[in-house]
Design an enzyme around this catalytic site. Structure first.
Site, PDB file in Angstrom:
ATOM      1  N   PHE A 261      48.552  -1.898  74.150  1.00 52.63           N
ATOM      2  CA  PHE A 261      48.746  -0.525  73.719  1.00 52.63           C
ATOM      3  C   PHE A 261      47.402   0.134  73.404  1.00 52.63           C
ATOM      4  CE2 PHE A 261      50.952   2.582  70.695  1.00 52.63           C
ATOM      5  CZ  PHE A 261      51.314   3.392  71.759  1.00 52.63           C
ATOM      6  N   CYS A 267      38.410   3.264  62.436  1.00 51.95           N
ATOM      7  CA  CYS A 267      37.007   3.291  62.884  1.00 51.95           C
ATOM      8  C   CYS A 267      36.810   3.744  64.329  1.00 51.95           C
ATOM      9  CB  CYS A 267      36.384   1.924  62.684  1.00 51.95           C
ATOM     10  SG  CYS A 267      36.273   1.506  60.952  1.00 51.95           S
ATOM     11  N   LYS A 323      47.492  -2.708  63.577  1.00 52.48           N
ATOM     12  CA  LYS A 323      47.518  -4.105  64.042  1.00 52.48           C
ATOM     13  C   LYS A 323      48.149  -4.983  62.965  1.00 52.48           C
ATOM     14  CE  LYS A 323      42.735  -5.298  62.879  1.00 52.48           C
ATOM     15  NZ  LYS A 323      41.460  -5.748  63.351  1.00 52.48           N
TER      16      LYS A 323
END
Ligand SMILES: NC(=O)c1ccc[n+]([C@@H]2O[C@H](COP(=O)([O-])OP(=O)(O)OC[C@H]3O[C@@H](n4cnc5c(N)ncnc54)[C@H](O)[C@@H]3O)[C@@H](O)[C@H]2O)c1
Length: 433
Positions: A261, A267, A323
């Site tokens: 994905f 960041c 994540k």
């Protein structure tokens, strides 16, 4: 072994010289009379460090010759390497006419030859070419693929200028084949090379060279864009890239090279934007850096369109943070997917053991209040009941717990991270595989 080489250019000349040096008897075929004459006089057809000595010596040893007569070359060999050119057409498509012409010639010769023959496609060709070459040879020779002959894909990784060194020390040798006999022959042939030998599905072998070369081109362009930005603000770009290359964990490493994905988090999006703005303010053109965010956004939109084509309306999302192992939802791309589908009337429930509405503070809280004010009603504590309820399950991060879900009949699982344990089950769909 007795080997024939079709195409005596950069790849063919180096290949034939190096295989002769390993003790094989090699006969070259080309449509160019000059190249045939050169080889038969012990002169290489190209200029490359070391190749002059090799061709001269192997010619003297009687291990190298060349001919126009492809019938004779195939009949007198067990393996035929195909190294003919695959240029671009004027519209940018790949011109495979020399490959198909060679396949016809080999087919004609095999019609009159007994014994197993291996055809090795060394030229850079599109996935599917091996199959087409096999069909041409089968059609003309009347022989059967993987019984009387096999076509293997073995992309060449050499670079001009260091071709002999690269041939002798490749990073790896890739053989695409589904024929055991051909695999054994190729393994024996490449035994003198110290490089790892990877036997892979044919299409993987055909694809890899395009991936390599596109990536190499991207590396050059990326380094040059960084170079232009650095120069315009008086920073030594070579010193920056030296340090960049020292990071073997994230920069020069397999990390991030897993199709899946879109990227997200706090960041990458922020810092990429900052660098693009810096380049813009310095009047430095950086088209590759500028294209990265568009590509990422396209990937998200493509995923949304894909989910809509499935037709079900009850969606269970497993994983909300960008994540596994974090509750950070800043720029989590799955939130864009949820937001868009929610706006289109989809019923959505979410499970993420790290995200609890009660615990949210700061930027995480504002992401939710701005983008997903209904999150409260969507978040579920119980993964099992969400999985039972959903018609579509989207797996958005690689939390260990998602491996164990049971896909029920009629359910679709959209995997954005590749959970091996679920692959192959009915209803399973991977985003990029
Ligand atoms: N040059 C490189 O550094 C390099 C590296 C890796 C892969 N490749 C790939 O390998 C392939 C060959 O590249 P190259 O640089 O050696 O090309 P090249 O143009 O130097 O050589 C190709 C040869 O094929 C011959 N030929 C054409 N039709 C023929 C036929 N029917 N029978 C016999 N010979 C025929 C041509 O006369 C020519 O001598 C291409 O697909 C290329 O993309 C090249």
């Amino acid at each position: 072994m007795n080997i024939s080489f079709f195409g005596l250019g950069y790849v063919g000349c180096v290949g034939m010289g190096c295989l002769a040096q390993n003790g094989h008897k090699v006969i070259g075929v080309d449509i160019s009379p000059e190249k045939i004459k050169n080889i038969n006089e012990g002169i290489p057809t190209i200029v490359e460090v070391g190749i002059g000595e090799i061709i001269k010596e192997q010619h003297l040893q009687g291990r190298i010759s060349a001919t126009h007569d492809y019938m004779e070359a195939v009949k007198e060999s067990d393996i035929s390497f195909v190294c003919v050119g695959t240029p671009s057409t004027n519209k940018g498509h790949l011109d495979l006419s020399y490959i198909y012409q060679t396949a016809k010639e080999i087919g004609e010769a095999l019609k009159e030859k007994n014994g197993f023959h291996v055809i090795v496609i060394r030229s850079t060709v599109f996935p599917g070419t091996n199959k087409k070459v096999s069909e041409i040879i089968e059609g003309i020779s009347g022989k059967t693929r993987n019984v009387h002959f096999a076509v293997v894909s073995n992309p060449e990784f050499l670079r001009e200028g260091t071709a002999v060194k690269d041939y002798m020390n490749p990073p790896l040798t890739v053989i695409g084949t589904d024929c055991e006999k051909a695999r054994d022959i190729m393994t024996e042939l490449y035994a003198p090379l110290a490089a790892p030998l990877e036997i892979v599905p044919i299409e993987v072998a055909e694809m890899i060279k395009y991936v390599n070369n596109s990536y190499h081109a991207l590396k050059v362009v990326f380094a040059n864009e960084i170079g232009r930005i650095c120069k315009s603000c008086g920073i030594d770009s070579h010193e920056v890239m030296r340090i960049f290359c020292m990071d073997k964990q994230l920069n020069i490493s397999p990390y991030y090279f897993k199709p899946g994905f879109a990227y997200g988090g706090s960041c990458l999006p922020k810092d990429l934007k900052a660098l693009k703005t810096m380049a813009h303010d310095l009047y430095v053109e950086a088209p590759v850096l500028n294209a990265i965010e568009n590509s990422n956004q396209y990937h998200i939109e493509n995923t949304i369109e894909w989910i809509q084509t499935i037709g079900y309306k009850k969606i269970g999302v497993l994983g909300l943070s960008f994540k596994a192992g974090t509750d950070d939802m800043r720029n989590s791309p799955i939130i864009n997917v949820i937001e868009t589908l929610h706006g289109k009337g989809y019923e959505i429930k979410i499970y993420d053991k790290n995200v609890s509405l009660a615990r949210l503070i700061g930027k995480n809280k504002s992401v939710i209040t701005e983008k997903l004010p209904h999150l409260n009603s969507m978040l579920q504590d119980d993964m099992e009941s969400l999985v039972k309820w959903a018609e579509i399950i989207i797996i958005a991060n690689s939390d260990e717990a998602f491996k164990a879900i049971k896909i029920r009949k009629g359910q679709t699982v959209i995997d954005l991270v590749r959970i091996k344990e679920l692959e192959g089950e009915n209803g399973y769909k991977g985003i990029c595989w």
